[in-house]
Write an enzyme that holds these catalytic residues in place. Structure first.
Site, mmCIF file in Angstrom:
data_model
loop_
_atom_site.group_PDB
_atom_site.id
_atom_site.type_symbol
_atom_site.label_atom_id
_atom_site.label_comp_id
_atom_site.label_asym_id
_atom_site.label_seq_id
_atom_site.Cartn_x
_atom_site.Cartn_y
_atom_site.Cartn_z
ATOM 1 N N ASP A 143 4.992 0.431 -4.748
ATOM 2 C CA ASP A 143 6.177 -0.594 -4.951
ATOM 3 C C ASP A 143 5.815 -1.721 -6.130
ATOM 4 O OD1 ASP A 143 7.756 0.645 -2.983
ATOM 5 O OD2 ASP A 143 6.910 -0.663 -1.316
ATOM 6 N N ASP A 181 13.339 3.698 -4.051
ATOM 7 C CA ASP A 181 14.111 2.973 -3.146
ATOM 8 C C ASP A 181 15.358 2.608 -3.566
ATOM 9 O OD1 ASP A 181 11.555 3.285 -1.546
ATOM 10 O OD2 ASP A 181 10.929 1.280 -2.328
#
Length: 161
Positions: free
Chosen positions: A123, A141
Site C-alpha cells: 500500500d 483497492d
C-alpha cells in the site's frame, strides 16, 4: 431468434478493463518498491502522501497482527470472488454490472498477486486532512472501491424510481 456467438469479441471486452487495472496496480507497486524504503513518506499534495507500507491483513489492516494464516484466508476469499465475478461477467448482459465487476476483478487479482508473491499487499496512497489519515491503500483497492460504488449507486438509483 439468433443465438449470440459465445466467442463474440464485444462479449469479452471487459477483460481489457481487468488487464489495465491489474498492470497499473502491479507497475505502481513495483515502482514504489524500487524507489522507496519501507515506511518512507513523501508529500505529493496537501492531502496526499506516498507512504510505503506492507499490509498483512485485509481492508484497514484487519487481522494483520496474526501469524500468517490470514494470507491464505484472504487469498481463498479473493479467488472465490474473482471466479464468481468472472462467471457473472460471462453470463451477464448488463453493461453497467460488467464494468463494475471488471473493476473489482482487476483489483482483486492485483492484491491476490501481492499476497501470493510477497506475502502481503503493498500500500502507498495516504490521504489525509491535517493529522487525520485515512487507511493507506493502492490502485487495486481504489478499483475495488470504484466497482462497489458503481454497484451501490446503481442499486440506489434503481430503488428510487
Amino acid at each position: 431468434m439468433k443465438k449470440e456467438n459465445f466467442y463474440n469479441k464485444k462479449r469479452y471486452s471487459w477483460i481489457y478493463i481487468v488487464i489495465i487495472i491489474f498492470f497499473a496496480d502491479i507497475f505502481s507497486k513495483y515502482w514504489i518498491f524500487k524507489h522507496f524504503s519501507l515506511y518512507q513518506i513523501k508529500k505529493i499534495f496537501f492531502i496526499c502522501n506516498i507512504f510505503y507500507v506492507h499490509n498483512y491483513g485485509a481492508a484497514f489492516s484487519l487481522l494483520s497482527n496474526q501469524n500468517g494464516w490470514q494470507k491464505w484466508l484472504f487469498s481463498l476469499i479473493s479467488i472465490i470472488t474473482i471466479l464468481n465475478m468472472i462467471y457473472v461477467n460471462i453470463t451477464e448482459q448488463k453493461k453497467n454490472d460488467i464494468i463494475s465487476y471488471s473493476f473489482i476483478i482487476g483489483g482483486a487479482i492485483g492484491n491476490l498477486f501481492d499476497r501470493v508473491f510477497y506475502g502481503c499487499v503493498i500500500d502507498f496512497i495516504d490521504l489525509h486532512i491535517d493529522g487525520y489519515h485515512f487507511a493507506t491503500f493502492n490502485i487495486a483497492d481504489l478499483s475495488i472501491f470504484i466497482g462497489v460504488t458503481i454497484i451501490i449507486m446503481k442499486k440506489y438509483v434503481n430503488n428510487k424510481k
